[in-house]
Design a protein around this motif. Structure first.
Motif, mmCIF file in Angstrom:
data_model
loop_
_atom_site.group_PDB
_atom_site.id
_atom_site.type_symbol
_atom_site.label_atom_id
_atom_site.label_comp_id
_atom_site.label_asym_id
_atom_site.label_seq_id
_atom_site.Cartn_x
_atom_site.Cartn_y
_atom_site.Cartn_z
ATOM 1 N N GLN A 91 1.042 -1.215 -0.080
ATOM 2 C CA GLN A 91 -0.353 0.238 -0.215
ATOM 3 C C GLN A 91 0.603 1.489 0.308
ATOM 4 O OE1 GLN A 91 -2.387 -0.834 3.129
ATOM 5 N NE2 GLN A 91 -3.869 -1.562 2.451
ATOM 6 N N ILE A 92 1.971 1.470 1.131
ATOM 7 C CA ILE A 92 2.398 2.351 0.986
ATOM 8 C C ILE A 92 3.279 2.608 -0.416
ATOM 9 C CG2 ILE A 92 4.794 3.288 2.316
ATOM 10 C CD1 ILE A 92 1.758 3.291 3.535
ATOM 11 N N LYS A 129 2.970 1.414 -3.189
ATOM 12 C CA LYS A 129 1.605 2.117 -3.778
ATOM 13 C C LYS A 129 1.653 3.753 -4.017
ATOM 14 C CE LYS A 129 -2.196 -0.083 -4.422
ATOM 15 N NZ LYS A 129 -3.113 -1.593 -4.773
ATOM 16 N N LEU A 130 1.407 4.214 -2.803
ATOM 17 C CA LEU A 130 1.446 5.033 -2.609
ATOM 18 C C LEU A 130 2.063 6.385 -3.048
ATOM 19 C CD1 LEU A 130 0.190 8.033 -0.547
ATOM 20 C CD2 LEU A 130 1.643 7.068 0.978
ATOM 21 N N LEU A 131 3.686 6.140 -2.857
ATOM 22 C CA LEU A 131 4.696 7.254 -3.322
ATOM 23 C C LEU A 131 4.969 6.712 -4.474
ATOM 24 C CD1 LEU A 131 6.987 5.138 -0.037
ATOM 25 C CD2 LEU A 131 5.930 7.517 -0.237
#
Lengths: 235, 173
Positions: free
Chosen positions: A38-39, A41-43
């Motif tokens: 998730q992180i 993808k976020l970044l």
């Protein structure tokens, strides 16, 4: 109020004192693959989305309390109140309705482990296939682009307990739809700066599908209806 | 969170956000874990929610002095954890829903920071959500599963009592 700023600082000082060890810690915390994914993808994606300053409708997250249970199955009927026995036998698709968003949350133990490869076979004019594929820990994401940089985001994930998808519903109209015999929802934004999305769940394969993009309802549903196994992985 | 990062209008804001994440991400995980024991998944969820709130309130965070931003983030993640715990309860005891945890600081001779450390978690969460996160009454009530009346009462009383304590300690108010 000035008093409130003073109180803000007092509470900040108290927290800084109380959590001094945590704030000073250089320990690298081991996190789950789900969280890392998730992180990551976020970044990675934040820049791409940010460049266009437009907002996708969806977000993966985990949240609170189930309001009601919706088990999608054509053979069992559209809505079923699941008995404990049935609930144990299927992956349950919970929909939680909040004022500003909807969360799809999954619970249960799926049987299959390998996610087959899917593609959208009928893309709107100008979009190029194959798209860029990103492997997720529980599925895949495919991004299709056109020549001016617009994107269509196609994600499909093998649902597992605890995974969730959040759809913002402020300024969004939601409509029940059926995609290739599977129940789903269409989300159309009233804000032109926000994308539209369609989400549906294949209860047999236990895969949740989502297509998000700055396209209209007709294109969304056409794309959804054309989602098929990639030729190499067809059974 | 992808939705909200695109709400950061400038590259500078996005860069600032990424720096905050790199600097305080671990601290937030450590704080969240204090609330959920061995359930690291829930702790990660609280942190994920907290980062969403960070982006939503990025302009407020920018207004906080740099050296206090870590504390701000810790408060956000802690209150997210408390909110998640509150929402997972099936029933809220009647007394708590209406009256809430009462906390009397009038007789305390301790320094104000010590008083805050000893506040019941829920009581402190209400005050932090108002004074630090600048949430309105409705938002606080919803997040903490309290009535708006309870929230307003705590904020009103908390403000009066803490300001009085600050004056006693010689803070200019």
């Amino acid at each position: 109020m000035i008093d409130d700023y003073i109180l803000r600082d007092i509470f900040l000082d108290a927290a800084a004192e109380e959590y001094a060890d945590e704030l000073a810690s250089t320990e690298q915390i081991a996190t789950s693959l789900r969280f890392q994914n998730q992180i990551d993808k976020l970044l990675k994606k934040s820049r791409k989305w940010g460049e266009r300053n437009k907002k996708p409708l969806w977000q993966r997250c985990i949240q609170g309390v189930a309001v009601f249970l919706l088990v999608c199955s054509l053979t069992l009927g559209t809505i079923m109140v699941a008995s404990p026995t049935v609930r144990a036998a299927v992956v349950a698709w919970f929909i939680e309705w909040y004022d500003t968003h909807i969360i799809y949350r999954f619970s249960g133990k799926p049987d299959a482990e390998i996610v087959p490869e899917y593609e959208i076979r009928e893309l709107p004019s100008g979009y190029v296939a194959p798209g860029e594929v990103q492997e997720l820990i529980d599925g895949r994401a495919v991004t299709y682009r056109n020549s001016v940089g617009d994107t269509i985001y196609f994600e499909y994930v093998h649902v597992e307990s605890g995974s969730a998808l959040m759809i913002k519903t402020e300024e969004v109209e939601s409509t029940k739809v059926e995609v290739n015999g599977h129940a789903g929802y269409l989300y159309l934004s009233k804000d032109l700066g926000e994308s539209n999305a369609v989400v549906w769940y294949d209860e047999q394969e236990k895969i949740q599908f989502m297509i998000d993009g700055f396209v209209d309802q007709e294109d969304l549903l056409k794309m959804a209806g054309s989602v098929s196994l990639c030729k190499l992985t067809e059974k | 969170m992808l939705i909200f990062l695109s709400m950061l209008e400038t590259d500078i804001e996005r860069q600032q956000f990424l720096e905050l994440y790199k600097r305080y991400g671990n601290a937030m995980l450590l704080v969240a874990r204090k609330f959920f024991g061995q359930d690291y998944g829930l702790a990660e969820d609280a942190v994920q929610n907290a980062w969403t709130r960070v982006v939503e309130n990025f302009s407020k965070i920018q207004a906080v002095p740099c050296k206090k931003r870590g504390a701000y983030l810790v408060i956000i993640v802690r209150n997210e954890a408390i909110s998640m715990i509150r929402k997972r309860r099936k029933e809220i005891p009647l007394n708590e829903a209406i009256v809430g945890e009462e906390f009397d600081i009038e007789d305390s001779s301790q320094p104000i920071l010590e008083i805050i450390h000893k506040m019941p978690e829920l009581y402190r969460a209400v005050l932090e959500m108002r004074f630090v996160e600048e949430c309105n009454t409705r938002e606080i009530a919803k997040k903490l599963n309290l009535t708006e009346s309870t929230v307003n009462t705590r904020i009103h009383r908390g403000r009066i009592l803490l300001m009085k304590k600050l004056e006693e300690e010689g803070y200019a108010v």
